[in-house]
Design an enzyme around this catalytic site. Sequence first.
Site, PDB file in Angstrom:
ATOM      1  N   GLY A 181      -1.072  23.665 122.439  1.00 36.62           N
ATOM      2  CA  GLY A 181      -0.170  24.002 123.532  1.00 36.62           C
ATOM      3  C   GLY A 181       0.213  25.473 123.538  1.00 36.62           C
ATOM      4  O   GLY A 181       0.298  26.100 124.596  1.00 36.62           O
ATOM      5  N   SER A 237      -1.063  19.321 124.595  1.00 41.97           N
ATOM      6  CA  SER A 237      -1.316  19.401 123.157  1.00 41.97           C
ATOM      7  C   SER A 237      -1.565  17.998 122.611  1.00 41.97           C
ATOM      8  O   SER A 237      -0.776  17.085 122.856  1.00 41.97           O
ATOM      9  CB  SER A 237      -0.110  20.027 122.467  1.00 41.97           C
ATOM     10  OG  SER A 237      -0.306  20.039 121.082  1.00 41.97           O
ATOM     11  N   THR A 286     -16.437  28.679 118.405  1.00 44.84           N
ATOM     12  CA  THR A 286     -17.163  27.418 118.237  1.00 44.84           C
ATOM     13  C   THR A 286     -16.202  26.266 118.442  1.00 44.84           C
ATOM     14  O   THR A 286     -15.085  26.282 117.919  1.00 44.84           O
ATOM     15  CB  THR A 286     -17.763  27.359 116.816  1.00 44.84           C
ATOM     16  OG1 THR A 286     -18.646  28.465 116.673  1.00 44.84           O
ATOM     17  CG2 THR A 286     -18.506  26.057 116.575  1.00 44.84           C
ATOM     18  N   CYS A 292      10.424  24.185 115.803  1.00 48.36           N
ATOM     19  CA  CYS A 292      10.168  25.610 115.615  1.00 48.36           C
ATOM     20  C   CYS A 292      11.410  26.371 115.219  1.00 48.36           C
ATOM     21  O   CYS A 292      11.335  27.479 114.706  1.00 48.36           O
ATOM     22  CB  CYS A 292       9.606  26.208 116.894  1.00 48.36           C
ATOM     23  SG  CYS A 292       8.337  25.178 117.576  1.00 48.36           S
TER      24      CYS A 292
HETATM   25  C1  LIG Z   1       6.908  21.845 125.384  1.00 50.73           C
HETATM   26  C2  LIG Z   1       6.009  22.341 124.314  1.00 50.73           C
HETATM   27  N1  LIG Z   1       5.145  23.336 124.572  1.00 50.73           N
HETATM   28  C3  LIG Z   1       4.304  23.799 123.643  1.00 50.73           C
HETATM   29  C4  LIG Z   1       4.278  23.297 122.369  1.00 50.73           C
HETATM   30  C5  LIG Z   1       3.339  23.880 121.374  1.00 50.73           C
HETATM   31  O1  LIG Z   1       2.206  23.087 121.197  1.00 50.73           O
HETATM   32  P1  LIG Z   1       1.275  23.278 119.905  1.00 50.73           P
HETATM   33  O2  LIG Z   1       2.094  22.789 118.744  1.00 50.73           O
HETATM   34  O3  LIG Z   1       0.082  22.435 120.162  1.00 50.73           O
HETATM   35  O4  LIG Z   1       0.932  24.712 119.814  1.00 50.73           O
HETATM   36  C6  LIG Z   1       5.184  22.259 122.048  1.00 50.73           C
HETATM   37  C7  LIG Z   1       5.274  21.662 120.711  1.00 50.73           C
HETATM   38  O5  LIG Z   1       5.228  22.221 119.667  1.00 50.73           O
HETATM   39  C8  LIG Z   1       6.061  21.774 123.039  1.00 50.73           C
HETATM   40  O6  LIG Z   1       6.921  20.807 122.783  1.00 50.73           O
END
Ligand SMILES: Cc1ncc(COP(=O)(O)O)c(C=O)c1O
Lengths: 388, 125
Positions: free
Chosen positions: A74, A206, A244, A332
């Site tokens: 994501g 994601s 890749t 995060c």
């Molecule tokens: C709304 C949202 N966007 C983006 C992400 C990021 O995705 P990824 O962990 O695959 O980089 C997340 C989760 O971590 C998310 O909840």
Amino acid sequence: MERIVYMDNAATTPVDPLVVEEMKPFFTEQFANPMTYMHSSMGDVAYTAVENARQRVAALIGSHPEQVIFTSGGTEADNWVLKGTLERATRERLHKPGHLVTTEFEHHAILHSALALQRQGYDVTFVKVGHEGIVDPDDVRRAMRPTTVLVSVMHANNEIGTIQPIAEIARVAHEHGALMHTDAVQTTAHIPVDVDALGVDFLSISAHKFNGPKGVGILFVRDHGALYPFIDGGGQEWGLRGSTHNVPGIVGLGKAAQLGRERLPGELKRLTGLRDMLLDKLSSRIDGIAVNGDMKQRVPQNLNIRIDGIDNEPLLLAMNEAALIAAGGSACTALETVPSHVLTSIGCSLTEAKASIRLSFGYFTTEQDIEYAADVIPGLVRFLRAMA
Amino acid sequence: MDKYSRATIREFMSPSNIGSIDDPSGTGHITDNADSVELTLFINVDAAGHITDAKYRVSGCTALIATLSVLSKELPGKAIEEALTIDMPYLSSLLEGLPESKWRCAGYAVEALHLAIEDYRSKTP
Ligand SMILES: Cc1ncc(COP(=O)(O)O)c(C=O)c1O
């Protein structure tokens, strides 16, 4: 090992065993590079698997397969769409810095990309969010400028689960000649996501949020010409994304998409029921409890509550001691002691934001888990309140 | 990696000396909305200037609760001057190492002790 009741599915989900099974051969026997398919039967197996996964993802979101571009997740999809569209329109069409419209409560993948663009001289407007956690399309309309290249509003918020009126916002964006992106990481495979119904030009997904593996996702790109590549390389993905292919990951994403599509109607109903049941039980057992964000326009797997007089950090640790895992802010920000930007964006005070926890459910959440949480949390709240 | 020791978690899950003291010799009160901390530390001091009892009421982070718990067990028997030497590195060592990111929040315990001692001194001729 003791059984852990896991209610942090918005951070990530376990990979479904059926997904693991489907991925396995692509680590060992079927390890070939898909781009060698022209001269290698092994390459052809890998290539076919990647294309099959692309079709499964396309079926999940109602797109054409070639509009599905695989990414590392994501975050990459979000970075790419913001930077790739702004750069391209600025260089080739506007010849002056383009403008991005997004919101205050986006995931950091969007927020920090937007701030990076701002540092580079692009214009960015962060639209405010209402108290219910829903963006008003009229506020987006007011933010539009002649130079607006892209509007990016998340489909559902990762902390409070509120679903945004994307179709209406997309109409606003298009009326002003801008493109529309939505981060559908928290909605895909949880509620219906259809790129045409939403009217979006780009959409991020994601795999690990719906029982697929981590490190793989997609950007839906309606028109390949609308943005510059983000990862330049060997011409994979129509030259839009080098590197890749992560074949096992992509195969896993495809399987998770197929399972998600089959399970969606049942899971939507089941998880909504479980979520509402948990809220009812907690509300009757704890005084001073309130839900953050609208309860109706909300993904089924999310409950975000604030509990008067509680600091979420000791509550989450005490829950963890009772083998019940949930979250405060998003994963995060777990290392920071700053209160969630999402909760403050919807008008929570710092104290209210720190009094909030997110319980998020998934395919493996059972009614027993809900009962357990409803039994454990009230006791821990009493334990903490008794200290004050 | 910055994480809580088992000793900290144990202390936090069964904290000692929670409560208040009626008519204490000194009280230290701290409110900090940004950290959502609310804390009152009560001490009793005998005629010879030794702390006899310490209790507290707290709403705040895990580190603060655990730190107050070990602090409240350290104080009884200590002379005021001795109590003033208690600092975060020492309290952290009693908890087998507090994550450094939590020292600021846990530090309210020491600050409350200093306020309580100040209060005691201001009331004692
Ligand atoms: C709304 C949202 N966007 C983006 C992400 C990021 O995705 P990824 O962990 O695959 O980089 C997340 C989760 O971590 C998310 O909840």
